[in-house]
Design a protein around this motif. Sequence first.
Motif, PDB file in Angstrom:
ATOM      1  N   LEU A 139       4.615 -18.073  27.547  1.00  0.00           N
ATOM      2  CA  LEU A 139       5.793 -18.269  26.719  1.00  0.00           C
ATOM      3  C   LEU A 139       6.187 -19.745  26.663  1.00  0.00           C
ATOM      4  CD1 LEU A 139       7.865 -16.815  25.008  1.00  0.00           C
ATOM      5  CD2 LEU A 139       9.251 -16.508  27.045  1.00  0.00           C
ATOM      6  N   ASP A 140       5.943 -20.496  27.735  1.00  0.00           N
ATOM      7  CA  ASP A 140       6.215 -21.933  27.727  1.00  0.00           C
ATOM      8  C   ASP A 140       5.350 -22.640  26.688  1.00  0.00           C
ATOM      9  OD1 ASP A 140       8.017 -21.509  29.778  1.00  0.00           O
ATOM     10  OD2 ASP A 140       6.590 -22.075  31.352  1.00  0.00           O
ATOM     11  N   TRP A 141       4.079 -22.255  26.600  1.00  0.00           N
ATOM     12  CA  TRP A 141       3.184 -22.861  25.613  1.00  0.00           C
ATOM     13  C   TRP A 141       3.638 -22.537  24.195  1.00  0.00           C
ATOM     14  CZ3 TRP A 141      -1.967 -20.859  28.101  1.00  0.00           C
ATOM     15  CH2 TRP A 141      -2.124 -21.453  29.352  1.00  0.00           C
ATOM     16  N   ILE A 142       4.079 -21.318  23.968  1.00  0.00           N
ATOM     17  CA  ILE A 142       4.557 -20.922  22.643  1.00  0.00           C
ATOM     18  C   ILE A 142       5.805 -21.713  22.284  1.00  0.00           C
ATOM     19  CG2 ILE A 142       5.533 -18.995  21.316  1.00  0.00           C
ATOM     20  CD1 ILE A 142       3.654 -17.159  22.955  1.00  0.00           C
ATOM     21  N   THR A 143       6.696 -21.898  23.241  1.00  0.00           N
ATOM     22  CA  THR A 143       7.917 -22.665  23.006  1.00  0.00           C
ATOM     23  C   THR A 143       7.586 -24.105  22.649  1.00  0.00           C
ATOM     24  OG1 THR A 143       9.078 -21.267  24.591  1.00  0.00           O
ATOM     25  CG2 THR A 143      10.120 -23.351  24.010  1.00  0.00           C
ATOM     26  N   ILE A 144       6.667 -24.716  23.366  1.00  0.00           N
ATOM     27  CA  ILE A 144       6.267 -26.094  23.081  1.00  0.00           C
ATOM     28  C   ILE A 144       5.639 -26.187  21.690  1.00  0.00           C
ATOM     29  CG2 ILE A 144       4.644 -27.916  23.737  1.00  0.00           C
ATOM     30  CD1 ILE A 144       5.125 -27.068  26.663  1.00  0.00           C
ATOM     31  N   PHE A 145       4.840 -25.201  21.332  1.00  0.00           N
ATOM     32  CA  PHE A 145       4.160 -25.206  20.040  1.00  0.00           C
ATOM     33  C   PHE A 145       5.150 -25.088  18.879  1.00  0.00           C
ATOM     34  CE2 PHE A 145       1.931 -23.027  16.573  1.00  0.00           C
ATOM     35  CZ  PHE A 145       0.910 -23.931  16.344  1.00  0.00           C
ATOM     36  N   PHE A 146       6.149 -24.217  18.997  1.00  0.00           N
ATOM     37  CA  PHE A 146       7.079 -23.964  17.904  1.00  0.00           C
ATOM     38  C   PHE A 146       8.339 -24.811  17.953  1.00  0.00           C
ATOM     39  CE2 PHE A 146       4.716 -19.934  17.546  1.00  0.00           C
ATOM     40  CZ  PHE A 146       4.424 -20.000  16.194  1.00  0.00           C
TER      41      PHE A 146
END
Length: 77
Positions: A58-65
Amino acid sequence: MWAMIGTVFTGAVISYFELPQLIKEKCWREVSVYILLLLVGMTLCILLIKDMTIPNPLDWITIFFDPFTSFMERILS
């Protein structure tokens, strides 16, 4: 140490019962996905046994979006 051996042994026993049928039916894509998911699961289990930190997807998704979110907030405000 015994927990890691138990994890590998459990994965081997599961594969012993599941893979022959898939190979007999010549389902090669399913065999490759099965092996990939089994290896990923066993790797994550061994990392947890060794008390290593596993990153949260979820951290990676947050950084991406995050840039898209900032852009949309500027447009809508």
